[in-house]
Scaffold this motif. Structure first.
Motif, PDB file in Angstrom:
ATOM      1  N   HIS A  97       3.073  76.142  50.193  1.00 52.41           N
ATOM      2  CA  HIS A  97       2.943  74.733  49.819  1.00 52.41           C
ATOM      3  C   HIS A  97       2.570  74.580  48.350  1.00 52.41           C
ATOM      4  CE1 HIS A  97       2.289  73.030  54.167  1.00 52.41           C
ATOM      5  NE2 HIS A  97       3.460  73.612  53.996  1.00 52.41           N
ATOM      6  N   ASP A  98       1.705  75.461  47.853  1.00 48.63           N
ATOM      7  CA  ASP A  98       1.339  75.420  46.435  1.00 48.63           C
ATOM      8  C   ASP A  98       2.552  75.641  45.532  1.00 48.63           C
ATOM      9  OD1 ASP A  98      -1.289  74.920  47.046  1.00 48.63           O
ATOM     10  OD2 ASP A  98      -1.967  76.991  46.770  1.00 48.63           O
ATOM     11  N   ALA A  99       3.530  76.384  46.066  1.00 45.59           N
ATOM     12  CA  ALA A  99       4.756  76.648  45.308  1.00 45.59           C
ATOM     13  C   ALA A  99       5.819  75.572  45.543  1.00 45.59           C
ATOM     14  CB  ALA A  99       5.314  78.011  45.693  1.00 45.59           C
ATOM     15  N   GLY A 100       5.458  74.547  46.300  1.00 47.69           N
ATOM     16  CA  GLY A 100       6.407  73.467  46.569  1.00 47.69           C
ATOM     17  C   GLY A 100       7.350  73.752  47.720  1.00 47.69           C
ATOM     18  N   ILE A 101       7.033  74.760  48.522  1.00 54.97           N
ATOM     19  CA  ILE A 101       7.892  75.136  49.652  1.00 54.97           C
ATOM     20  C   ILE A 101       7.249  74.610  50.926  1.00 54.97           C
ATOM     21  CG2 ILE A 101       8.952  77.040  50.913  1.00 54.97           C
ATOM     22  CD1 ILE A 101       8.656  78.718  48.335  1.00 54.97           C
ATOM     23  N   VAL A 102       7.780  73.522  51.426  1.00 53.21           N
ATOM     24  CA  VAL A 102       7.261  72.893  52.638  1.00 53.21           C
ATOM     25  C   VAL A 102       8.235  73.083  53.799  1.00 53.21           C
ATOM     26  CG1 VAL A 102       6.505  70.718  53.682  1.00 53.21           C
ATOM     27  CG2 VAL A 102       5.971  71.217  51.286  1.00 53.21           C
ATOM     28  N   LEU A 103       9.526  72.971  53.510  1.00 54.01           N
ATOM     29  CA  LEU A 103      10.574  73.145  54.500  1.00 54.01           C
ATOM     30  C   LEU A 103      11.395  74.389  54.156  1.00 54.01           C
ATOM     31  CD1 LEU A 103      11.901  69.466  54.709  1.00 54.01           C
ATOM     32  CD2 LEU A 103      10.120  70.528  56.116  1.00 54.01           C
ATOM     33  N   VAL A 104      12.144  74.891  55.130  1.00 56.70           N
ATOM     34  CA  VAL A 104      13.017  76.036  54.868  1.00 56.70           C
ATOM     35  C   VAL A 104      13.995  75.721  53.747  1.00 56.70           C
ATOM     36  CG1 VAL A 104      14.885  77.433  55.865  1.00 56.70           C
ATOM     37  CG2 VAL A 104      12.783  77.052  57.163  1.00 56.70           C
ATOM     38  N   ALA A 105      14.470  74.489  53.684  1.00 58.82           N
ATOM     39  CA  ALA A 105      15.395  74.102  52.620  1.00 58.82           C
ATOM     40  C   ALA A 105      14.788  74.308  51.235  1.00 58.82           C
ATOM     41  CB  ALA A 105      15.808  72.641  52.802  1.00 58.82           C
ATOM     42  N   LEU A 116      13.250  76.760  50.192  1.00 65.39           N
ATOM     43  CA  LEU A 116      13.340  78.161  49.787  1.00 65.39           C
ATOM     44  C   LEU A 116      14.583  78.435  48.949  1.00 65.39           C
ATOM     45  CD1 LEU A 116      12.243  79.761  53.160  1.00 65.39           C
ATOM     46  CD2 LEU A 116      11.074  80.131  50.981  1.00 65.39           C
ATOM     47  N   ALA A 117      15.451  77.450  48.809  1.00 66.98           N
ATOM     48  CA  ALA A 117      16.659  77.624  47.996  1.00 66.98           C
ATOM     49  C   ALA A 117      16.277  78.054  46.581  1.00 66.98           C
ATOM     50  CB  ALA A 117      17.455  76.322  47.960  1.00 66.98           C
ATOM     51  N   GLY A 118      16.926  79.117  46.121  1.00 65.20           N
ATOM     52  CA  GLY A 118      16.671  79.610  44.767  1.00 65.20           C
ATOM     53  C   GLY A 118      15.571  80.649  44.674  1.00 65.20           C
ATOM     54  N   TRP A 119      14.791  80.797  45.733  1.00 68.30           N
ATOM     55  CA  TRP A 119      13.713  81.788  45.719  1.00 68.30           C
ATOM     56  C   TRP A 119      14.253  83.152  46.136  1.00 68.30           C
ATOM     57  CZ3 TRP A 119       8.573  81.080  44.327  1.00 68.30           C
ATOM     58  CH2 TRP A 119       8.188  79.758  44.053  1.00 68.30           C
ATOM     59  N   THR A 120      13.734  84.196  45.527  1.00 70.77           N
ATOM     60  CA  THR A 120      14.060  85.567  45.890  1.00 70.77           C
ATOM     61  C   THR A 120      12.836  86.225  46.519  1.00 70.77           C
ATOM     62  OG1 THR A 120      13.364  86.480  43.770  1.00 70.77           O
ATOM     63  CG2 THR A 120      15.663  85.725  43.953  1.00 70.77           C
ATOM     64  N   VAL A 158       2.886  86.215  48.444  1.00 70.54           N
ATOM     65  CA  VAL A 158       3.418  86.287  49.804  1.00 70.54           C
ATOM     66  C   VAL A 158       3.733  87.754  50.083  1.00 70.54           C
ATOM     67  CG1 VAL A 158       5.303  85.610  51.339  1.00 70.54           C
ATOM     68  CG2 VAL A 158       4.374  83.961  49.706  1.00 70.54           C
ATOM     69  N   ALA A 159       3.272  88.270  51.208  1.00 73.50           N
ATOM     70  CA  ALA A 159       3.512  89.669  51.559  1.00 73.50           C
ATOM     71  C   ALA A 159       5.009  89.963  51.539  1.00 73.50           C
ATOM     72  CB  ALA A 159       2.930  89.976  52.929  1.00 73.50           C
ATOM     73  N   LYS A 160       5.370  91.160  51.101  1.00 75.14           N
ATOM     74  CA  LYS A 160       6.781  91.482  50.908  1.00 75.14           C
ATOM     75  C   LYS A 160       7.573  91.365  52.206  1.00 75.14           C
ATOM     76  CE  LYS A 160       9.854  94.757  48.622  1.00 75.14           C
ATOM     77  NZ  LYS A 160       9.940  96.005  47.826  1.00 75.14           N
ATOM     78  N   ALA A 161       7.010  91.862  53.308  1.00 79.39           N
ATOM     79  CA  ALA A 161       7.711  91.778  54.591  1.00 79.39           C
ATOM     80  C   ALA A 161       7.948  90.319  54.982  1.00 79.39           C
ATOM     81  CB  ALA A 161       6.922  92.501  55.678  1.00 79.39           C
ATOM     82  N   MET A 162       6.947  89.460  54.744  1.00 81.29           N
ATOM     83  CA  MET A 162       7.103  88.048  55.050  1.00 81.29           C
ATOM     84  C   MET A 162       8.121  87.401  54.118  1.00 81.29           C
ATOM     85  SD  MET A 162       6.554  85.380  56.784  1.00 81.29           S
ATOM     86  CE  MET A 162       5.287  85.978  57.896  1.00 81.29           C
ATOM     87  N   ALA A 163       8.110  87.794  52.833  1.00 81.22           N
ATOM     88  CA  ALA A 163       9.075  87.248  51.880  1.00 81.22           C
ATOM     89  C   ALA A 163      10.502  87.572  52.316  1.00 81.22           C
ATOM     90  CB  ALA A 163       8.796  87.792  50.485  1.00 81.22           C
TER      91      ALA A 163
END
Length: 347
Positions: A187-195, A197-201, A210-215
């Motif tokens: 949420h701090d990164a502005g990621i609230v919905l799955v949508a 996550l667009a553009g994130w690696t 964020v833990a690598k496995a979770m990422a």
């Protein structure tokens, strides 16, 4: 196609099945801590991990059943046997739930998978006397979400069109395995919905702690290539449960309740594995990310939740967390299991 089958309020349902006077009544399975609450009790606000004295003080009408590990293990074995009559591809998640891969049955369509799940539910009710909710979907995430949506005692099917429409709208906080701390960082990164996550690696998410496995899991969920693989169980050496507290705290009641809940969840995750705990470790993480592990004392191998909760609380006290200047952000427990020579023992 996958089915996620999950027996509703498992311990409580077994008690209500075996003792008709408990049916339709707010009841819990004890002894010292609520191991499971019936749906009638949950409607009042009772939940697993709550100290029993606290629950009975607040809701005097609660009925309490003793924890009968043998009865639950027997019911679990019957449930898993029923699942394996449907398909040999069964991945237990705990003693009352499992993923079933029915892709090879009757064409593997979503419609047929739904019919298979419906018949499974009917058999569980008729032959075992247990309510089982089922979710049907292409991958584990949506099958799990669907069974959650189906509860109590229902069936929910997610077809490809529904999945494509719903996937980007899913709140990240609702994703399987995403705890309060990861949610806060997203949420701090502005990621609230799955949508969002667009553009994130994977790398950019890891930079946000964020833990690598979770990422990797989050990126796979965004791209619609998340886990749909059934992993057949093998004997394991330990079973664990941990809970992020969401905020830094040294409050005794909050930390102890979280630890009690972890003991109950760890026991449930043993599924139809009959082995007792031979050792116990309590894990804490502080708000400076420093982690500690403290062993607990178990006089003999046991699966008795009261004994294990007591040992875990005693180990927790030895950390002196209340006097420590730091706050606790995570609490967890691990049970060591005896090694077995028989590779057929399931975990």
């Amino acid at each position: 196609m996958l089915i996620h089958a999950d027996a509703d309020a498992f311990f409580a349902s077994v008690e209500q099945r075996d003792f008709p006077a408990l049916r339709g009544r707010p009841m819990v399975v004890g002894p010292q801590v609520v191991a499971c609450a019936s749906y009638e009790a949950r409607a009042l606000g009772v939940h697993a991990g709550m100290p029993l004295f606290q629950a009975r003080r607040r809701w005097p009408e609660l009925l309490v059943a003793d924890f009968r590990s043998g009865a639950y293990e027997s019911a679990s074995a019957d449930l898993m046997a029923l699942f394996r009559e449907v398909t040999s591809l069964v991945e237990p998640g705990s003693m009352e739930e499992a993923f079933l891969d029915v892709s090879a049955l009757d064409g593997g369509s979503v419609e047929e998978a739904g019919r298979i799940a419906g018949r499974l539910r009917e058999r569980a009710r008729r032959e075992l006397g247990l309510p089982v909710s089922c979710g049907v979907a292409r991958a584990k995430l949506f099958a799990k979400l669907a069974s959650r949506r189906a509860k109590p005692d229902g069936l929910f099917v997610v077809d490809a069109e529904t999945e494509a429409r719903v996937r980007p709208r899913l709140p990240v906080a609702d994703l399987w395995g995403v705890g309060p701390m990861t949610t806060a960082r997203l949420h701090d990164a502005g990621i609230v919905l799955v949508a969002d996550l667009a553009g994130w690696t994977v790398e950019s998410l890891v930079e946000r702690r964020v833990a690598k496995a979770m990422a990797k899991n989050l990126v796979a969920i965004r791209d619609g290539v998340d886990d749909a693989t059934i992993r057949l169980p093998t004997a394991r050496r330990s079973v664990s449960s941990q809970r992020s507290l969401g905020r830094s705290t040294r409050q005794r009641s909050v930390i102890q309740e979280a630890l009690r809940g972890n003991v109950i969840r760890a026991l449930a995750r043993l599924g139809d594995d009959p082995r007792p705990a031979t050792r116990l470790d309590v894990h804490l993480r502080y708000d400076d990310d420093h982690a500690v592990t403290v062993p607990g004392a178990i006089d003999r191998p046991t699966r008795d939740p009261a004994i294990l909760v007591g040992a875990a609380i005693s180990a927790l006290e030895r950390t002196a967390y209340e006097e420590d200047g730091r706050g606790v952000t995570m609490v967890g427990v691990t049970f060591g299991l005896p090694q077995v020579a028989d590779p057929g023992v399931r975990a």
